[in-house]
Design an enzyme around this catalytic site. Sequence first.
Site, short mmCIF file in Angstrom:
data_model
loop_
_atom_site.label_atom_id
_atom_site.label_comp_id
_atom_site.label_asym_id
_atom_site.label_seq_id
_atom_site.Cartn_x
_atom_site.Cartn_y
_atom_site.Cartn_z
N GLU A 327 34.51 35.81 43.61
CA GLU A 327 34.74 36.90 44.56
C GLU A 327 33.97 38.14 44.13
OE1 GLU A 327 39.32 36.17 46.06
OE2 GLU A 327 39.01 37.28 44.20
N CYS A 328 33.17 38.70 45.01
CA CYS A 328 32.48 39.97 44.84
C CYS A 328 31.67 39.98 43.54
CB CYS A 328 33.47 41.12 44.91
SG CYS A 328 32.69 42.71 45.31
#
Length: 450
Positions: A327-328
């Site tokens: 994530e990210c």
Amino acid sequence: MKENQEGENIRFSIPRIVIAEIQSGCGKTTITRGLMAALKKRGLVVQPYKIGPDFIDPSHHTRICGRVSRNLDVIMAGEEGVLESLYAGSAGADIAVIEGVMGMYDGMDSVFGSTAHIAKLLKAPLLLVIPVHGMATSVHAIASGFKNYDPDSTLAGVILNKVGSRRHADILKTGAKIPQLGFIPKDSRFHTESRHLGLVMGDETTTDEPVDIIEESCDIPAILSLASSAPPLTIRMQHAEHPSYRVKIGVARDPAFCFYYQHNLDMLKKSGAALIYFSPMQDHLPDVDALYLGGGYPELHADMLEKGPARDEIRAACDDGLPIYGECGGLLYLTNGLSGERTYHWTGVLPGTSEMAPRFQALGYSEGQTTGGTSLTPKGIDVRGHEFHYSFVIPDRDASYAIHLTRGKGIMNGYDGMYVHDTVGCYTHGWFSQRFTDTIIRAAHSWKRR
């Protein structure tokens, strides 16, 4: 706390107080942290919470209280999910202190999801922080306006910030109709270091909380009395069928990867996962059945990530089919690397490169569905989460995506979840549903059995 069996109504009580402000930047964060520290100093077990999707404020709460701060976000979790998060964190606590988000009534396109909304949902008394520099009895109009905007609001008192003197405080008291429970003086200690994504993380702070100012300036007994007036709440825990597998999931956790919702980690553990924490900056990849790379600040530790022993091991594990979810910041680390004044080479798993921008590239909630492609993203799983980043990914032309967003930007044009083999990287910080959690567990179990 009183608890019945799962599948039945659960009635529980926890003294609780919500700290709100009239708009962002009024001092709510520092006052909340100071109050947490002051209550802990009195020997109370303080359970912290943060309204909204933020990762940084909770890290400070956790440092102060010695208990993991939890997010209360109705947009990602739903109203029942917010109640469940309050319940999950409150076991063994004497009081819950809940930090609001933005202005008291600022939600997503309306009051929905605002601090006022969550306070009503939790039946929690609310204290409103009002900065009073250059102000006298006009403060009463502001306080009354916030109270009367919604007659059903739980606003129970105000804390006045940036009070100039004792004389100023006396003037502010004249004609007050709403209890004034704090008169915080102007003080240079009411400041927190920041960087591009907001405040620095809790374990990086170089300043102590202004406990003495809170103790001298706030009516803590009155605040405790208000918190104790909050009535019991009832939630219903649902029966559900879940995989009974036992798997090991590696979780990257260090200064480069530090953005995780406690809810997600709890969901994985409840569903049968043993979480193995490690640092890609300095550790080898542990022996695991799946890998979870959260967000954080990989750009600040680019050199160590490039040199870390896990880099090549993660690439080899991806090629071998290990389920990997990033994530990210985790997404960035899974690309070829970070370009800029100097290029840093990272895992090279996903077909693209990453760069930092001078301003944020996405900020807000995201929603969508998985579209297939990997065992982690079978078609039709709802995705809800949040985006906030200053980076962007330049994908190769042949990049494939496993998530289509109906709200949010994703990697490009509403497409998120770039994937190769069983590795998925997305900009969305997801709030794990039970269905998505079960999918991760099954994918890990399939890898384990191969």
